[in-house]
Scaffold this motif. Structure first.
Motif, PDB file in Angstrom:
ATOM      1  N   UNK A   7      60.964  36.790   7.608  1.00  0.00           N
ATOM      2  CA  UNK A   7      60.473  37.639   6.529  1.00  0.00           C
ATOM      3  C   UNK A   7      61.384  38.844   6.334  1.00  0.00           C
ATOM      4  N   UNK A   8      61.496  39.326   5.093  1.00  0.00           N
ATOM      5  CA  UNK A   8      62.277  40.531   4.848  1.00  0.00           C
ATOM      6  C   UNK A   8      61.567  41.780   5.339  1.00  0.00           C
ATOM      7  N   UNK A   9      62.356  42.752   5.727  1.00  0.00           N
ATOM      8  CA  UNK A   9      61.853  44.056   6.154  1.00  0.00           C
ATOM      9  C   UNK A   9      62.635  45.109   5.359  1.00  0.00           C
ATOM     10  N   UNK A  10      62.141  45.430   4.151  1.00  0.00           N
ATOM     11  CA  UNK A  10      62.970  46.187   3.201  1.00  0.00           C
ATOM     12  C   UNK A  10      63.065  47.675   3.507  1.00  0.00           C
ATOM     13  N   UNK A  11      64.078  48.284   2.931  1.00  0.00           N
ATOM     14  CA  UNK A  11      64.201  49.745   2.951  1.00  0.00           C
ATOM     15  C   UNK A  11      63.278  50.362   1.911  1.00  0.00           C
ATOM     16  N   UNK A  12      63.016  51.661   2.109  1.00  0.00           N
ATOM     17  CA  UNK A  12      62.325  52.451   1.078  1.00  0.00           C
ATOM     18  C   UNK A  12      63.158  53.686   0.785  1.00  0.00           C
ATOM     19  N   UNK A  13      62.931  54.233  -0.390  1.00  0.00           N
ATOM     20  CA  UNK A  13      63.437  55.554  -0.725  1.00  0.00           C
ATOM     21  C   UNK A  13      62.262  56.481  -0.987  1.00  0.00           C
ATOM     22  N   UNK A  14      62.426  57.741  -0.612  1.00  0.00           N
ATOM     23  CA  UNK A  14      61.539  58.791  -1.111  1.00  0.00           C
ATOM     24  C   UNK A  14      62.202  59.346  -2.371  1.00  0.00           C
ATOM     25  N   UNK A  15      61.696  58.955  -3.534  1.00  0.00           N
ATOM     26  CA  UNK A  15      62.314  59.421  -4.779  1.00  0.00           C
ATOM     27  C   UNK A  15      62.156  60.922  -4.930  1.00  0.00           C
ATOM     28  N   UNK A  16      61.104  61.483  -4.378  1.00  0.00           N
ATOM     29  CA  UNK A  16      61.026  62.920  -4.134  1.00  0.00           C
ATOM     30  C   UNK A  16      60.186  63.130  -2.882  1.00  0.00           C
ATOM     31  N   UNK A  17      60.286  64.323  -2.287  1.00  0.00           N
ATOM     32  CA  UNK A  17      59.516  64.653  -1.090  1.00  0.00           C
ATOM     33  C   UNK A  17      59.201  66.138  -1.118  1.00  0.00           C
ATOM     34  N   UNK A  18      57.952  66.455  -1.416  1.00  0.00           N
ATOM     35  CA  UNK A  18      57.510  67.847  -1.473  1.00  0.00           C
ATOM     36  C   UNK A  18      56.652  68.149  -0.248  1.00  0.00           C
ATOM     37  N   UNK A  40      67.470  45.119   3.080  1.00  0.00           N
ATOM     38  CA  UNK A  40      66.856  45.539   4.333  1.00  0.00           C
ATOM     39  C   UNK A  40      67.195  44.589   5.467  1.00  0.00           C
ATOM     40  N   UNK A  41      66.373  44.638   6.507  1.00  0.00           N
ATOM     41  CA  UNK A  41      66.521  43.772   7.660  1.00  0.00           C
ATOM     42  C   UNK A  41      65.775  42.453   7.409  1.00  0.00           C
ATOM     43  N   UNK A  42      65.995  41.490   8.275  1.00  0.00           N
ATOM     44  CA  UNK A  42      65.195  40.260   8.312  1.00  0.00           C
ATOM     45  C   UNK A  42      64.613  40.117   9.713  1.00  0.00           C
ATOM     46  N   UNK A  43      63.361  39.730   9.794  1.00  0.00           N
ATOM     47  CA  UNK A  43      62.701  39.529  11.081  1.00  0.00           C
ATOM     48  C   UNK A  43      62.236  38.087  11.181  1.00  0.00           C
ATOM     49  N   UNK A  44      62.623  37.428  12.272  1.00  0.00           N
ATOM     50  CA  UNK A  44      62.220  36.047  12.536  1.00  0.00           C
ATOM     51  C   UNK A  44      61.222  36.035  13.682  1.00  0.00           C
ATOM     52  N   UNK A 110      55.758  46.965  10.017  1.00  0.00           N
ATOM     53  CA  UNK A 110      54.874  46.374   9.005  1.00  0.00           C
ATOM     54  C   UNK A 110      55.138  44.883   8.847  1.00  0.00           C
ATOM     55  N   UNK A 111      56.410  44.492   8.818  1.00  0.00           N
ATOM     56  CA  UNK A 111      56.742  43.066   8.691  1.00  0.00           C
ATOM     57  C   UNK A 111      56.231  42.288   9.899  1.00  0.00           C
ATOM     58  N   UNK A 112      56.324  42.886  11.080  1.00  0.00           N
ATOM     59  CA  UNK A 112      55.817  42.230  12.287  1.00  0.00           C
ATOM     60  C   UNK A 112      54.307  42.073  12.210  1.00  0.00           C
ATOM     61  N   UNK A 113      53.595  43.106  11.774  1.00  0.00           N
ATOM     62  CA  UNK A 113      52.139  43.024  11.650  1.00  0.00           C
ATOM     63  C   UNK A 113      51.731  41.916  10.682  1.00  0.00           C
ATOM     64  N   UNK A 114      52.368  41.910   9.527  1.00  0.00           N
ATOM     65  CA  UNK A 114      51.996  40.926   8.498  1.00  0.00           C
ATOM     66  C   UNK A 114      52.412  39.519   8.908  1.00  0.00           C
ATOM     67  N   UNK A 115      53.604  39.385   9.480  1.00  0.00           N
ATOM     68  CA  UNK A 115      54.071  38.069   9.891  1.00  0.00           C
ATOM     69  C   UNK A 115      53.238  37.483  11.023  1.00  0.00           C
ATOM     70  N   UNK A 281      56.645  39.696  -1.918  1.00  0.00           N
ATOM     71  CA  UNK A 281      57.144  38.637  -2.787  1.00  0.00           C
ATOM     72  C   UNK A 281      57.328  37.348  -1.997  1.00  0.00           C
ATOM     73  N   UNK A 282      57.870  37.463  -0.790  1.00  0.00           N
ATOM     74  CA  UNK A 282      58.089  36.298   0.071  1.00  0.00           C
ATOM     75  C   UNK A 282      56.759  35.673   0.487  1.00  0.00           C
ATOM     76  N   UNK A 283      55.783  36.508   0.815  1.00  0.00           N
ATOM     77  CA  UNK A 283      54.480  35.984   1.227  1.00  0.00           C
ATOM     78  C   UNK A 283      53.822  35.205   0.085  1.00  0.00           C
ATOM     79  N   UNK A 284      53.996  35.687  -1.140  1.00  0.00           N
ATOM     80  CA  UNK A 284      53.445  34.983  -2.293  1.00  0.00           C
ATOM     81  C   UNK A 284      54.043  33.582  -2.410  1.00  0.00           C
ATOM     82  N   UNK A 285      55.345  33.461  -2.106  1.00  0.00           N
ATOM     83  CA  UNK A 285      55.996  32.144  -2.156  1.00  0.00           C
ATOM     84  C   UNK A 285      55.451  31.204  -1.079  1.00  0.00           C
ATOM     85  N   UNK A 286      55.003  31.781   0.054  1.00  0.00           N
ATOM     86  CA  UNK A 286      54.524  30.954   1.157  1.00  0.00           C
ATOM     87  C   UNK A 286      53.094  30.472   0.955  1.00  0.00           C
ATOM     88  N   UNK A 287      52.365  31.149   0.065  1.00  0.00           N
ATOM     89  CA  UNK A 287      50.949  30.800  -0.123  1.00  0.00           C
ATOM     90  C   UNK A 287      50.797  29.493  -0.900  1.00  0.00           C
TER      91      UNK A 287
END
Length: 287
Positions: A7-18, A40-44, A110-115, A281-287
């Motif tokens: 499963x993918x383990x994507x990056x995030x951006x903080x588009x702003x941070x107040x 991002x990373x991939x976790x198997x 998060x990817x580990x929890x969901x996977x 998105x990947x999980x949707x493909x697996x369903x």
């Protein structure tokens, strides 16, 4: 029972941070806008019924197993199971730089929890997985829920958001930033006025910033120099407490032209902002 999943383990951006205040427990109250990247990373995850326990097949240099959020996430999830679980071997293809402000560790958790919820057939919903994730880190819930979001509290109170899905050039200056050091700095702005849930960057973009940026640039010359270079091509901003900075562009080609001219010694990548996490998105493909 499925034996293996990647499963993918994507990056995030903080588009702003107040930073809008400080709580009695010392944590800072934030308002931020999270968006995922298609990078991002991939976790198997591979079940090993003949080998009980949780094993990390690819240790991360400089990170002990006890501190590794992948292992901690797997153990936290296993603790919720009522019966014996098959063992699991976890491997990571690591692309995201450590200490970059891209949420790599939180995303891995998060990817580990969901996977593992999927592989172990625990049937837990996103609310319960996000609650477990919050015990591991404030950014884990947004990765569990998988949608761009306006975050409040320490970043865990999430409201789905729909910022433009632009292209980004992300640069990682050659330094590692201690988040605790930044949040304890005397000169850090901690009293930015709260905003209501805002459509990202509508109206006056100067209303939005990263309140950590001035302190980080003062303490880390590498970030300051990279920021000055990237600002030649448009607005540039720090994500999280850094060290990564980003510029946004309307097209991939525009971002790649700038990438080709980057100074030597800086690593980075070009990626598209996405409002639905590649993990979901990947999980949707697996369903």
């Amino acid at each position: 029972m499925t034996a293996s999943i990647t499963l993918p383990s994507p990056a995030k951006l903080n588009l702003f941070l107040h930073i809008v205040g400080r709580r009695p427990d010392g944590y800072h109250e934030l308002q931020t806008l999270f968006q995922f990247l298609d990078y991002g990373d991939d976790i198997s995850l591979t079940l090993t019924p003949d080998q009980p326990g949780i094993r990390l097949a690819t240790p991360i240099p400089g990170v002990s197993e006890e501190d590794n959020l992948i292992v901690r996430a797997a153990r936290a999830l296993a603790a919720k199971a009522s019966g014996d679980l098959p063992g699991v071997s976890i491997a990571i293809n690591k692309r995201l730089p450590l200490g970059g402000g891209l949420g790599g560790g939180s995303s891995n958790a998060a990817t580990s929890l969901i996977g593992l919820n999927h592989l172990w057939q625990l049937g837990l919903g996103l609310d319960e997985l996000a609650e477990t994730g919050l015990t591991l880190g404030a950014d884990v819930p947004v990765f569990v829920r998988g949608h761009a979001a306006f975050g409040e509290g320490v970043g865990e109170k999430l409201t789905p958001a729909f910022p433009p899905e632009d292209w980004f050039l992300v640069l990682k200056p050659a330094c590692n930033i201690n988040t605790g050091k930044i949040f304890s700095e005397q000169g850090l702005t901690r009293n930015t006025s709260r905003i209501r849930i805002a459509p990202a960057f509508e109206g006056d973009a100067s209303r939005y910033r990263n309140d950590c940026e001035d302190v980080v640039r003062r303490l880390y010359p590498e970030v300051d120099q990279s920021m000055e270079w990237l600002k030649k091509f448009g607005p540039a901003r720090l994500t999280g407490t850094g060290a990564c900075i980003f510029g946004r562009f309307p097209t991939e080609s525009a971002a790649r032209i700038i990438w080709e001219s980057k100074p030597s010694g800086i690593i980075g990548f070009v990626a598209k902002g996405v409002n639905v996490s590649p993990l979901h998105q990947k999980l949707t493909e697996l369903e």
